[in-house]
Motif scaffolding. Structure first.
Motif, PDB file in Angstrom:
ATOM      1  N   GLY A  93       0.832  -1.189   0.000  1.00  0.00           N
ATOM      2  CA  GLY A  93       0.000   0.000   0.000  1.00  0.00           C
ATOM      3  C   GLY A  93       0.870   1.242   0.000  1.00  0.00           C
ATOM      4  N   SER A  94       0.382   2.309  -0.636  1.00  0.00           N
ATOM      5  CA  SER A  94       1.204   3.515  -0.760  1.00  0.00           C
ATOM      6  C   SER A  94       0.428   4.789  -0.459  1.00  0.00           C
ATOM      7  CB  SER A  94       1.789   3.600  -2.183  1.00  0.00           C
ATOM      8  OG  SER A  94       0.743   3.624  -3.151  1.00  0.00           O
ATOM      9  N   GLY A  95      -0.712   4.651   0.220  1.00  0.00           N
ATOM     10  CA  GLY A  95      -1.541   5.812   0.511  1.00  0.00           C
ATOM     11  C   GLY A  95      -1.220   6.470   1.842  1.00  0.00           C
ATOM     12  N   PHE A  96      -2.172   7.271   2.301  1.00  0.00           N
ATOM     13  CA  PHE A  96      -2.004   8.047   3.527  1.00  0.00           C
ATOM     14  C   PHE A  96      -1.691   7.158   4.722  1.00  0.00           C
ATOM     15  CE2 PHE A  96      -4.076   9.839   7.345  1.00  0.00           C
ATOM     16  CZ  PHE A  96      -3.327  10.994   7.490  1.00  0.00           C
ATOM     17  N   GLU A  97      -2.467   6.088   4.917  1.00  0.00           N
ATOM     18  CA  GLU A  97      -2.258   5.203   6.066  1.00  0.00           C
ATOM     19  C   GLU A  97      -0.867   4.574   6.020  1.00  0.00           C
ATOM     20  OE1 GLU A  97      -3.738   4.686   8.739  1.00  0.00           O
ATOM     21  OE2 GLU A  97      -5.895   4.950   8.564  1.00  0.00           O
ATOM     22  N   PRO A 152       3.065   1.794 -10.367  1.00  0.00           N
ATOM     23  CA  PRO A 152       4.466   2.195 -10.157  1.00  0.00           C
ATOM     24  C   PRO A 152       4.612   3.667  -9.781  1.00  0.00           C
ATOM     25  CG  PRO A 152       4.280   0.824 -12.119  1.00  0.00           C
ATOM     26  CD  PRO A 152       2.879   1.135 -11.685  1.00  0.00           C
ATOM     27  N   ALA A 153       3.773   4.528 -10.333  1.00  0.00           N
ATOM     28  CA  ALA A 153       3.853   5.950  -9.996  1.00  0.00           C
ATOM     29  C   ALA A 153       3.524   6.187  -8.530  1.00  0.00           C
ATOM     30  CB  ALA A 153       2.909   6.752 -10.895  1.00  0.00           C
ATOM     31  N   SER A 154       2.606   5.409  -7.991  1.00  0.00           N
ATOM     32  CA  SER A 154       2.253   5.547  -6.571  1.00  0.00           C
ATOM     33  C   SER A 154       3.410   5.113  -5.686  1.00  0.00           C
ATOM     34  CB  SER A 154       1.010   4.706  -6.261  1.00  0.00           C
ATOM     35  OG  SER A 154      -0.112   5.169  -6.977  1.00  0.00           O
ATOM     36  N   ARG A 155       4.131   4.071  -6.112  1.00  0.00           N
ATOM     37  CA  ARG A 155       5.290   3.626  -5.341  1.00  0.00           C
ATOM     38  C   ARG A 155       6.377   4.706  -5.321  1.00  0.00           C
ATOM     39  NH1 ARG A 155       4.280  -1.462  -8.433  1.00  0.00           N
ATOM     40  NH2 ARG A 155       6.168  -1.175  -9.682  1.00  0.00           N
ATOM     41  N   THR A 156       6.596   5.321  -6.461  1.00  0.00           N
ATOM     42  CA  THR A 156       7.602   6.386  -6.535  1.00  0.00           C
ATOM     43  C   THR A 156       7.191   7.584  -5.703  1.00  0.00           C
ATOM     44  OG1 THR A 156       8.242   5.673  -8.765  1.00  0.00           O
ATOM     45  CG2 THR A 156       8.848   7.910  -8.107  1.00  0.00           C
ATOM     46  N   ARG A 157       5.918   7.935  -5.765  1.00  0.00           N
ATOM     47  CA  ARG A 157       5.421   9.060  -4.964  1.00  0.00           C
ATOM     48  C   ARG A 157       5.579   8.769  -3.477  1.00  0.00           C
ATOM     49  NH1 ARG A 157       0.983   9.535  -7.333  1.00  0.00           N
ATOM     50  NH2 ARG A 157      -0.299   8.257  -5.964  1.00  0.00           N
ATOM     51  N   PHE A 158       5.300   7.540  -3.070  1.00  0.00           N
ATOM     52  CA  PHE A 158       5.428   7.119  -1.676  1.00  0.00           C
ATOM     53  C   PHE A 158       6.851   7.325  -1.167  1.00  0.00           C
ATOM     54  CE2 PHE A 158       6.484   3.778   1.387  1.00  0.00           C
ATOM     55  CZ  PHE A 158       5.434   3.848   2.289  1.00  0.00           C
ATOM     56  N   THR A 159       7.840   6.875  -1.910  1.00  0.00           N
ATOM     57  CA  THR A 159       9.224   7.028  -1.464  1.00  0.00           C
ATOM     58  C   THR A 159       9.629   8.498  -1.445  1.00  0.00           C
ATOM     59  OG1 THR A 159      10.043   6.635  -3.715  1.00  0.00           O
ATOM     60  CG2 THR A 159       9.904   4.733  -2.247  1.00  0.00           C
ATOM     61  N   GLY A 160       9.117   9.277  -2.390  1.00  0.00           N
ATOM     62  CA  GLY A 160       9.432  10.698  -2.400  1.00  0.00           C
ATOM     63  C   GLY A 160       8.865  11.428  -1.196  1.00  0.00           C
ATOM     64  N   LEU A 207       3.649  -4.428   6.802  1.00  0.00           N
ATOM     65  CA  LEU A 207       2.521  -3.513   6.965  1.00  0.00           C
ATOM     66  C   LEU A 207       1.558  -3.685   5.806  1.00  0.00           C
ATOM     67  CD1 LEU A 207       0.997  -1.083   8.102  1.00  0.00           C
ATOM     68  CD2 LEU A 207       2.623   0.395   6.891  1.00  0.00           C
ATOM     69  N   CYS A 208       0.336  -4.070   6.122  1.00  0.00           N
ATOM     70  CA  CYS A 208      -0.723  -4.195   5.119  1.00  0.00           C
ATOM     71  C   CYS A 208      -1.678  -3.015   5.301  1.00  0.00           C
ATOM     72  CB  CYS A 208      -1.480  -5.507   5.282  1.00  0.00           C
ATOM     73  SG  CYS A 208      -0.452  -6.971   5.085  1.00  0.00           S
ATOM     74  N   ALA A 209      -1.642  -2.096   4.357  1.00  0.00           N
ATOM     75  CA  ALA A 209      -2.454  -0.877   4.481  1.00  0.00           C
ATOM     76  C   ALA A 209      -3.012  -0.491   3.120  1.00  0.00           C
ATOM     77  CB  ALA A 209      -1.626   0.258   5.062  1.00  0.00           C
ATOM     78  N   ALA A 210      -3.580  -1.469   2.417  1.00  0.00           N
ATOM     79  CA  ALA A 210      -4.147  -1.196   1.097  1.00  0.00           C
ATOM     80  C   ALA A 210      -5.392  -2.043   0.908  1.00  0.00           C
ATOM     81  CB  ALA A 210      -3.136  -1.515   0.002  1.00  0.00           C
ATOM     82  N   ARG A 211      -6.436  -1.427   0.427  1.00  0.00           N
ATOM     83  CA  ARG A 211      -7.642  -2.173   0.102  1.00  0.00           C
ATOM     84  C   ARG A 211      -7.444  -2.933  -1.201  1.00  0.00           C
ATOM     85  NH1 ARG A 211     -12.596  -0.448   1.265  1.00  0.00           N
ATOM     86  NH2 ARG A 211     -13.195  -2.262   0.039  1.00  0.00           N
ATOM     87  N   SER A 212      -7.798  -4.209  -1.204  1.00  0.00           N
ATOM     88  CA  SER A 212      -7.782  -4.996  -2.423  1.00  0.00           C
ATOM     89  C   SER A 212      -9.008  -4.633  -3.250  1.00  0.00           C
ATOM     90  CB  SER A 212      -7.802  -6.492  -2.087  1.00  0.00           C
ATOM     91  OG  SER A 212      -7.970  -7.256  -3.250  1.00  0.00           O
ATOM     92  N   ARG A 213      -8.810  -4.323  -4.509  1.00  0.00           N
ATOM     93  CA  ARG A 213      -9.933  -3.889  -5.351  1.00  0.00           C
ATOM     94  C   ARG A 213     -11.028  -4.949  -5.437  1.00  0.00           C
ATOM     95  NH1 ARG A 213      -8.839   0.649  -8.447  1.00  0.00           N
ATOM     96  NH2 ARG A 213      -6.667   1.365  -8.368  1.00  0.00           N
ATOM     97  N   ASP A 214     -10.646  -6.206  -5.528  1.00  0.00           N
ATOM     98  CA  ASP A 214     -11.642  -7.269  -5.659  1.00  0.00           C
ATOM     99  C   ASP A 214     -11.804  -8.058  -4.366  1.00  0.00           C
ATOM    100  OD1 ASP A 214      -9.183  -8.445  -5.668  1.00  0.00           O
ATOM    101  OD2 ASP A 214      -9.368  -9.363  -7.653  1.00  0.00           O
TER     102      ASP A 214
END
Length: 326
Positions: free
Chosen positions: A127-131, A155-163, A189-196
């Motif tokens: 997961g790469s969001g706020f949480e 991949p863009a979310s992963r890069t944004r997360f590290t930044g 750390l599991c902090a991402a909702r699975s879409r399905d």
């Protein structure tokens, strides 16, 4: 008068150290359902309104968190009122958006400090969001971090997360899959909702502490049945809700996994009434499963109100509630 704290006020008043200390105190008391009853959930078509309420045993402000959510528009609002226990005066109203992320991450950090093996931590993040970002910052406040490796489908979310975490003194890496992100991790750390709503974590590394915060409702999934079965203990902030209201544990029960004997309250681990990680099994996997609680919300909200007063933050409302005789 009543103080109103915007989300910006809350962010300015918040500190990880103060939050974790407040949560340690809040969780040291034995669980008491009369003071912190089960959360309530009102549902409409594409809508829900969740209520978490509590009366702290130490005399700290009592109150509630209200969450209004629209699934159709993917939006939510959070409101926290705090009342004086003696006078029932309305002390403060807070925008609870950041409180939710802060208290979840700070409680997870408290749990990780108690459950993870000693020393600096290698962290694998799904997961790469706020949480997810808040959790890495919270973990960095309680332990030195060797590395943080993140996976999310974009991949863009992963890069944004590290930044967004580049100010931390830690090696930040990205991975192309969830198994690659968690390989060799001390904390997963599991902090991402699975879409399905399929599990995002199927296997945990030997000796890992798994933190699961992204599946809090029956229809949500995050941890595979294999993880629940492998765990030597499952530490929960609210054991009854974790056992009966989360998709991960409901799926494990349906698959025939008997986890009742290894479900432990976080409060009991904090207070030393129950062990967390087995002392003589370095390969043991321990799960911390969180649904969130009013005790956490109120502890962090009250801390932010105190800090806001010290920093002259917030707005004094021109009107307030007047307590009436009963």
């Amino acid at each position: 008068m009543t103080t109103f704290l915007t989300d910006a006020d809350v962010r300015s008043a918040f500190t990880w150290a103060d939050a974790i200390a407040a949560l340690r105190t809040a969780h040291a008391a034995p669980p008491d359902e009369s003071r912190f009853p089960p959360r309530g959930m009102a549902r409409g078509e594409g809508l829900w309104l969740r209520t978490l309420s509590g009366v702290p045993a130490d005399g700290a402000p009592m109150g509630a968190k209200l969450i209004a959510a629209s699934l159709r528009h993917r939006r939510a609002s959070y409101l926290i009122p705090l009342f004086d226990q003696e006078t029932t005066e309305l002390l403060a109203l807070l925008d609870g958006h950041s409180i939710t992320g802060f208290r979840t991450a700070a409680t997870s950090a408290l749990a990780a400090d108690l459950l993870a093996q000693e020393g600096p931590l290698r962290v694998g993040v799904i997961g790469s969001g706020f949480e997810a970002r808040m959790h890495v910052r919270a973990l960095a406040a309680i332990r030195p971090l060797v590395s943080v490796t993140v996976f999310s489908p974009n991949p863009a979310s992963r890069t944004r997360f590290t930044g967004q975490l580049s100010d931390l003194d830690v090696r930040l890496e990205t991975a192309d899959s969830a198994p690659a992100a968690v390989e060799g991790a001390d904390v997963v750390l599991c902090a991402a909702r699975s879409r399905d709503e399929r599990p995002t974590l199927r296997q945990a590394p030997p000796g890992a502490t798994v933190i699961s915060v992204g599946s809090t409702l029956p229809e949500q999934r995050e941890l595979g049945v294999e993880v629940i079965e492998r765990a030597s203990s499952i530490v929960a902030d609210v054991p009854d809700e974790v056992a009966h209201d989360t998709g991960d544990l409901l799926a494990a029960k349906e698959a025939g996994v008997d986890f009742a004997g290894k479900l432990v309250a976080l409060a009991d681990v904090v207070a030393g009434r129950a062990p967390g990680r087995p002392a003589h099994d370095p390969d043991a996997v321990v799960v911390y499963k969180s649904v969130g609680s009013a005790a956490q919300d109120l502890a962090v909200a009250a801390m932010c109100v105190r800090r806001a007063a010290e920093l002259s933050l917030g707005t004094e409302l021109p009107v307030t509630l007047s307590p009436v005789a009963k």
